[in-house]
Design an enzyme around this catalytic site. Structure first.
Site, PDB file in Angstrom:
ATOM      1  N   ASP A  26       0.823  -1.213   0.000  1.00  0.00           N
ATOM      2  CA  ASP A  26       0.000   0.000   0.000  1.00  0.00           C
ATOM      3  C   ASP A  26       0.858   1.266   0.000  1.00  0.00           C
ATOM      4  O   ASP A  26       1.992   1.261   0.491  1.00  0.00           O
ATOM      5  CB  ASP A  26      -0.912  -0.023   1.239  1.00  0.00           C
ATOM      6  CG  ASP A  26      -2.084   0.939   1.097  1.00  0.00           C
ATOM      7  OD1 ASP A  26      -2.445   1.296  -0.036  1.00  0.00           O
ATOM      8  OD2 ASP A  26      -2.643   1.344   2.141  1.00  0.00           O
ATOM      9  N   ASN A  74     -11.043  -2.300  -5.580  1.00  0.00           N
ATOM     10  CA  ASN A  74     -10.262  -1.327  -6.343  1.00  0.00           C
ATOM     11  C   ASN A  74     -10.921  -0.942  -7.679  1.00  0.00           C
ATOM     12  O   ASN A  74     -10.539   0.061  -8.298  1.00  0.00           O
ATOM     13  CB  ASN A  74      -8.823  -1.817  -6.586  1.00  0.00           C
ATOM     14  CG  ASN A  74      -7.936  -1.773  -5.348  1.00  0.00           C
ATOM     15  OD1 ASN A  74      -7.044  -2.597  -5.166  1.00  0.00           O
ATOM     16  ND2 ASN A  74      -8.164  -0.778  -4.468  1.00  0.00           N
TER      17      ASN A  74
HETATM   18  C1  IPE Z   1      -5.461  -2.670  -0.441  1.00  0.00           C
HETATM   19  O1  IPE Z   1      -5.125  -1.346  -0.518  1.00  0.00           O
HETATM   20  C2  IPE Z   1      -5.395  -3.285  -1.792  1.00  0.00           C
HETATM   21  C3  IPE Z   1      -4.068  -3.406  -2.383  1.00  0.00           C
HETATM   22  C4  IPE Z   1      -2.929  -3.084  -1.838  1.00  0.00           C
HETATM   23  C5  IPE Z   1      -4.056  -3.962  -3.708  1.00  0.00           C
HETATM   24  P1  IPE Z   1      -6.222  -0.193  -0.670  1.00  0.00           P
HETATM   25  O2  IPE Z   1      -5.487   1.062  -0.798  1.00  0.00           O
HETATM   26  O3  IPE Z   1      -7.166  -0.536  -1.774  1.00  0.00           O
HETATM   27  O4  IPE Z   1      -7.012  -0.305   0.707  1.00  0.00           O
HETATM   28  P2  IPE Z   1      -7.901   0.771   1.464  1.00  0.00           P
HETATM   29  O5  IPE Z   1      -8.898   1.285   0.480  1.00  0.00           O
HETATM   30  O6  IPE Z   1      -6.993   1.840   1.945  1.00  0.00           O
HETATM   31  O7  IPE Z   1      -8.506   0.001   2.597  1.00  0.00           O
HETATM   32  C1  IPE Z   2      -1.464   0.291  -3.458  1.00  0.00           C
HETATM   33  O1  IPE Z   2      -1.251   1.648  -3.457  1.00  0.00           O
HETATM   34  C2  IPE Z   2      -1.654  -0.266  -4.843  1.00  0.00           C
HETATM   35  C3  IPE Z   2      -3.036  -0.633  -5.184  1.00  0.00           C
HETATM   36  C4  IPE Z   2      -4.082  -0.560  -4.392  1.00  0.00           C
HETATM   37  C5  IPE Z   2      -3.240  -1.112  -6.531  1.00  0.00           C
HETATM   38  P1  IPE Z   2      -2.464   2.656  -3.476  1.00  0.00           P
HETATM   39  O2  IPE Z   2      -2.854   2.926  -4.886  1.00  0.00           O
HETATM   40  O3  IPE Z   2      -3.575   2.164  -2.610  1.00  0.00           O
HETATM   41  O4  IPE Z   2      -1.807   3.953  -2.858  1.00  0.00           O
HETATM   42  P2  IPE Z   2      -2.433   4.882  -1.742  1.00  0.00           P
HETATM   43  O5  IPE Z   2      -2.832   3.991  -0.601  1.00  0.00           O
HETATM   44  O6  IPE Z   2      -3.609   5.569  -2.369  1.00  0.00           O
HETATM   45  O7  IPE Z   2      -1.336   5.802  -1.379  1.00  0.00           O
HETATM   46 MG    MG Z   3      -4.058   2.378  -0.658  1.00  0.00          MG
END
Ligand code: IPE
Ligand code: IPE
Ligand code: MG
Length: 248
Positions: A26, A74
């Site tokens: 993340d 997502n």
């Molecule tokens: C979890 O991260 C999913 C992945 C790392 C692929 P998110 O960024 O989607 O999670 P939330 O929305 O902060 O819970």
């Molecule tokens: C994790 O990074 C990757 C995916 C969820 C695909 P994020 O895209 O969630 O990055 P933040 O959490 O918004 O910084």
């Molecule tokens: Mg994230």
């Protein structure tokens, strides 16, 4: 072959290694925004981190590494970001699959997959097929994955078997249930790592992480290093895992 940093790996006590490590990768977007870049630049940087962590897992001879690449939630992101992630995923697989194969990695995909573009689905099937007999690290990529969705799919498969009369409801056990999950045949998650500061599980491996040890870091995924990965493994080695029982 991927070279190994012996000094770094020596920090880990082989007898106290987790069998299965799962990572919620993340913080790509926040990392990019913090540097005045667009979110996709963060996702691109995150792919580099993944490559380094997989190399480290190979060199450590870790049994299983599961990474969260795209959740069932997502899809709620802007279309352009979803498209970019799909493109990056294809590019990564196309570019890395041979090298992974040469390093004896066995890739597998957890999740639904049917909503991905046909070309990406084919690439996922071909990569799985290419590496299916490899005996090295079991590298699970969770894509269009949700723990709740996985449990529902497993329940549906069992319900179908009950309907045909092949299975009695009272014979549904933990083992039978596990055998219908995307991770069938793999050990439960021992250590779950989440980068970038949020303290939640976001629908990842709800069943498999029942007794996982958690390790959180504020480091955003693009800045996560093999050194910090080793820190998590060393910390794991110090935990007292009781599984509901008492220590002697
Ligand atoms: C979890 O991260 C999913 C992945 C790392 C692929 P998110 O960024 O989607 O999670 P939330 O929305 O902060 O819970
Ligand atoms: C994790 O990074 C990757 C995916 C969820 C695909 P994020 O895209 O969630 O990055 P933040 O959490 O918004 O910084
Ligand atoms: Mg994230």
């Amino acid at each position: 072959m991927w070279e190994s940093d012996g000094g770094l790996l020596a920090r880990v006590d082989k007898d106290k290694m987790p069998r299965h490590v799962a990572i919620i990768m993340d913080g790509n977007g926040r990392w990019a925004n913090g540097r005045g870049l667009i979110r996709s630049a963060g996702h691109r940087a995150g792919v580099k981190t993944l490559k380094n962590i997989l190399k480290t897992a190979v060199n450590l001879k870790l049994e299983a590494l599961t990474v969260y690449a795209f959740s069932t939630e997502n899809w709620k992101r802007p279309h352009a970001e979803v498209n970019f992630l799909m493109h990056l995923f294809s590019e990564y697989l196309e570019r890395e699959k041979l090298e992974m194969h040469q390093n004896n990695v066995r890739i597998k995909f957890l999740g639904r997959t049917e909503d991905f573009a046909p070309a990406l689905q084919k690439l996922m099937r071909d990569s799985t097929e290419l590496m299916k007999n490899n005996s090295g690290v079991k590298f699970n990529v969770a894509a269009d994955y949700g723990g709740q969705d996985e449990i529902i799919r497993a329940a549906q498969k069992l319900a179908r078997r009950v309907k045909t009369g092949e299975l009695l409801p009272e014979n549904i056990s933990t083992q039978l249930f596990e055998a219908e999950l995307d991770t069938a045949g793999q050990p439960p998650v021992d250590l779950l790592i989440r980068t970038s500061g949020d303290l939640r599980v976001s629908n990842f491996l709800l069943w498999q992480a029942a007794y996982a040890e958690f390790w959180f870091t504020d480091t955003p995924w693009p800045e996560f290093t093999p050194e910090e990965f080793i820190d998590a493994l060393v910390d794991f080695g110090k935990r007292s895992r009781r599984f509901g029982a008492l220590n002697e």
